[in-house]
Design a protein around this motif. Sequence first.
Motif, PDB file in Angstrom:
ATOM      1  N   LYS A 157       6.596  10.802  10.056  1.00  0.00           N
ATOM      2  CA  LYS A 157       5.584  10.867  11.124  1.00  0.00           C
ATOM      3  C   LYS A 157       4.485   9.832  10.939  1.00  0.00           C
ATOM      4  CE  LYS A 157       5.327  15.400  13.226  1.00  0.00           C
ATOM      5  NZ  LYS A 157       4.649  16.690  13.250  1.00  0.00           N
ATOM      6  N   VAL A 158       4.134   9.577   9.675  1.00  0.00           N
ATOM      7  CA  VAL A 158       3.066   8.629   9.369  1.00  0.00           C
ATOM      8  C   VAL A 158       3.461   7.244   9.840  1.00  0.00           C
ATOM      9  CG1 VAL A 158       1.805   7.532   7.480  1.00  0.00           C
ATOM     10  CG2 VAL A 158       2.283   9.966   7.394  1.00  0.00           C
ATOM     11  N   GLY A 159       4.694   6.847   9.506  1.00  0.00           N
ATOM     12  CA  GLY A 159       5.193   5.540   9.912  1.00  0.00           C
ATOM     13  C   GLY A 159       5.201   5.405  11.417  1.00  0.00           C
ATOM     14  N   ALA A 217      -2.359   4.712  -3.115  1.00  0.00           N
ATOM     15  CA  ALA A 217      -3.392   5.489  -2.428  1.00  0.00           C
ATOM     16  C   ALA A 217      -2.999   6.959  -2.302  1.00  0.00           C
ATOM     17  CB  ALA A 217      -3.665   4.869  -1.057  1.00  0.00           C
ATOM     18  N   ILE A 218      -2.200   7.421  -3.255  1.00  0.00           N
ATOM     19  CA  ILE A 218      -1.824   8.843  -3.277  1.00  0.00           C
ATOM     20  C   ILE A 218      -2.833   9.543  -4.193  1.00  0.00           C
ATOM     21  CG2 ILE A 218      -0.033  10.519  -3.867  1.00  0.00           C
ATOM     22  CD1 ILE A 218       2.002   8.202  -3.752  1.00  0.00           C
ATOM     23  N   GLY A 219      -3.391  10.650  -3.731  1.00  0.00           N
ATOM     24  CA  GLY A 219      -4.368  11.347  -4.569  1.00  0.00           C
ATOM     25  C   GLY A 219      -3.923  12.738  -4.932  1.00  0.00           C
ATOM     26  N   VAL A 232       0.868  -1.179   0.000  1.00  0.00           N
ATOM     27  CA  VAL A 232       0.000   0.000   0.000  1.00  0.00           C
ATOM     28  C   VAL A 232       0.903   1.228   0.000  1.00  0.00           C
ATOM     29  CG1 VAL A 232      -1.784   1.298   1.220  1.00  0.00           C
ATOM     30  CG2 VAL A 232      -1.849  -1.209   1.236  1.00  0.00           C
ATOM     31  N   ILE A 233       0.782   2.036  -1.042  1.00  0.00           N
ATOM     32  CA  ILE A 233       1.635   3.225  -1.164  1.00  0.00           C
ATOM     33  C   ILE A 233       0.815   4.475  -0.848  1.00  0.00           C
ATOM     34  CG2 ILE A 233       2.957   4.637  -2.794  1.00  0.00           C
ATOM     35  CD1 ILE A 233       3.688   2.018  -4.258  1.00  0.00           C
ATOM     36  N   GLY A 234       1.253   5.218   0.159  1.00  0.00           N
ATOM     37  CA  GLY A 234       0.558   6.443   0.555  1.00  0.00           C
ATOM     38  C   GLY A 234      -0.379   6.160   1.719  1.00  0.00           C
ATOM     39  N   THR A 237       9.435   4.105   5.512  1.00  0.00           N
ATOM     40  CA  THR A 237       9.436   5.522   5.182  1.00  0.00           C
ATOM     41  C   THR A 237      10.323   5.678   3.962  1.00  0.00           C
ATOM     42  OG1 THR A 237       9.155   6.125   7.494  1.00  0.00           O
ATOM     43  CG2 THR A 237      10.013   7.837   6.033  1.00  0.00           C
ATOM     44  N   ALA A 238       9.689   5.891   2.816  1.00  0.00           N
ATOM     45  CA  ALA A 238      10.465   5.905   1.573  1.00  0.00           C
ATOM     46  C   ALA A 238       9.684   6.586   0.463  1.00  0.00           C
ATOM     47  CB  ALA A 238      10.783   4.467   1.154  1.00  0.00           C
ATOM     48  N   ASP A 239      10.415   6.993  -0.561  1.00  0.00           N
ATOM     49  CA  ASP A 239       9.802   7.635  -1.727  1.00  0.00           C
ATOM     50  C   ASP A 239       9.437   6.550  -2.747  1.00  0.00           C
ATOM     51  OD1 ASP A 239       9.067   9.106  -3.904  1.00  0.00           O
ATOM     52  OD2 ASP A 239      11.013  10.098  -4.174  1.00  0.00           O
ATOM     53  N   ALA A 240       8.130   6.371  -2.946  1.00  0.00           N
ATOM     54  CA  ALA A 240       7.662   5.302  -3.840  1.00  0.00           C
ATOM     55  C   ALA A 240       7.779   5.675  -5.319  1.00  0.00           C
ATOM     56  CB  ALA A 240       6.215   4.944  -3.503  1.00  0.00           C
ATOM     57  N   THR A 241       8.340   6.851  -5.603  1.00  0.00           N
ATOM     58  CA  THR A 241       8.534   7.219  -7.012  1.00  0.00           C
ATOM     59  C   THR A 241       9.963   6.905  -7.457  1.00  0.00           C
ATOM     60  OG1 THR A 241       9.184   9.494  -6.527  1.00  0.00           O
ATOM     61  CG2 THR A 241       6.831   9.075  -6.830  1.00  0.00           C
ATOM     62  N   ASP A 242      10.677   6.165  -6.608  1.00  0.00           N
ATOM     63  CA  ASP A 242      12.059   5.823  -6.922  1.00  0.00           C
ATOM     64  C   ASP A 242      12.177   4.312  -7.136  1.00  0.00           C
ATOM     65  OD1 ASP A 242      14.996   6.634  -6.936  1.00  0.00           O
ATOM     66  OD2 ASP A 242      14.981   5.089  -5.381  1.00  0.00           O
TER      67      ASP A 242
HETATM   68  P1  ATP Z   1      -6.312  11.107   1.804  1.00  0.00           P
HETATM   69  O1  ATP Z   1      -7.477  11.791   1.167  1.00  0.00           O
HETATM   70  O2  ATP Z   1      -6.340   9.619   1.671  1.00  0.00           O
HETATM   71  O3  ATP Z   1      -6.033  11.564   3.210  1.00  0.00           O
HETATM   72  P2  ATP Z   1      -4.727  12.778   0.130  1.00  0.00           P
HETATM   73  O4  ATP Z   1      -5.138  12.479  -1.272  1.00  0.00           O
HETATM   74  O5  ATP Z   1      -5.292  13.998   0.782  1.00  0.00           O
HETATM   75  O6  ATP Z   1      -5.014  11.491   0.990  1.00  0.00           O
HETATM   76  P3  ATP Z   1      -2.072  12.758  -0.700  1.00  0.00           P
HETATM   77  O7  ATP Z   1      -1.394  14.054  -0.844  1.00  0.00           O
HETATM   78  O8  ATP Z   1      -2.541  12.109  -1.895  1.00  0.00           O
HETATM   79  O9  ATP Z   1      -3.204  12.910   0.337  1.00  0.00           O
HETATM   80  O10 ATP Z   1      -1.067  11.778   0.059  1.00  0.00           O
HETATM   81  C1  ATP Z   1      -1.442  10.564   0.626  1.00  0.00           C
HETATM   82  C2  ATP Z   1      -0.208  10.012   1.314  1.00  0.00           C
HETATM   83  O11 ATP Z   1       0.757   9.658   0.320  1.00  0.00           O
HETATM   84  C3  ATP Z   1       0.478  10.998   2.253  1.00  0.00           C
HETATM   85  O12 ATP Z   1       0.614  10.415   3.544  1.00  0.00           O
HETATM   86  C4  ATP Z   1       1.830  11.264   1.616  1.00  0.00           C
HETATM   87  O13 ATP Z   1       2.873  11.423   2.561  1.00  0.00           O
HETATM   88  C5  ATP Z   1       2.045  10.005   0.774  1.00  0.00           C
HETATM   89  N1  ATP Z   1       2.931  10.229  -0.354  1.00  0.00           N
HETATM   90  C6  ATP Z   1       2.907  11.263  -1.233  1.00  0.00           C
HETATM   91  N2  ATP Z   1       3.894  11.155  -2.131  1.00  0.00           N
HETATM   92  C7  ATP Z   1       4.561  10.010  -1.823  1.00  0.00           C
HETATM   93  C8  ATP Z   1       5.701   9.333  -2.375  1.00  0.00           C
HETATM   94  N3  ATP Z   1       6.346   9.822  -3.429  1.00  0.00           N
HETATM   95  N4  ATP Z   1       6.107   8.185  -1.799  1.00  0.00           N
HETATM   96  C9  ATP Z   1       5.460   7.682  -0.718  1.00  0.00           C
HETATM   97  N5  ATP Z   1       4.391   8.263  -0.157  1.00  0.00           N
HETATM   98  C10 ATP Z   1       3.952   9.409  -0.690  1.00  0.00           C
END
Ligand code: ATP
Length: 144
Positions: free
Chosen positions: A40-42, A77-79, A11-13, A54-59
């Motif tokens: 902080k999320v982790g 799950a990033i929006g 699950v990413i994000g 805790t990592a950047d999923a775009t890498d």
């Molecule tokens: P929600 O409505 O589910 O609360 P959102 O759409 O308002 O989410 P987003 O900005 O889409 O919030 O981010 C969702 C999560 O994805 C955040 O906790 C953010 O830290 C994480 N996130 C954003 N970019 C990356 C990334 N490149 N790698 C990993 N996590 C990421």
Amino acid sequence: MADKNSDPVVVIGLGRFGTAIALELTRRGTEVLAIDSRPKVGQSLAGRITHIATADATDMETLNQLGVPDFYRAVVAIGGDLEASILATSLLAELEIDDIWAKAISEQHGQILRRIGAHHVVFPEHDMGERVAHLVSGRMLDYM
Ligand code: ATP
């Protein structure tokens, strides 16, 4: 043949949507690897989800190091951050993950996610709005 429904899920994000998915999968006994770039999320979810990174999923290198290529199912799950949503989804497609779910915040966003390889696109706010409308109209019928 392995039961794919019991396979671990990435699950990413971990915003509200991703956190709800990760916690519910965990509650159902599914192993989850959750990835979020904010430390902080982790910390706040530590111990409640099988693995949190805790990592950047775009890498791509990061995804490889975390073992993501071994997973059958993944959820992006990033929006709000369109760039991150699109990049993460395209990397999962490049890794040939068999079952990619992605959250979209608009129809155009959803179209892009489908084109780059998402197998399922969900629109949480829109879908929930429709569901509530059904519930509301059902309740109204009770009063008629
Ligand atoms: P929600 O409505 O589910 O609360 P959102 O759409 O308002 O989410 P987003 O900005 O889409 O919030 O981010 C969702 C999560 O994805 C955040 O906790 C953010 O830290 C994480 N996130 C954003 N970019 C990356 C990334 N490149 N790698 C990993 N996590 C990421």
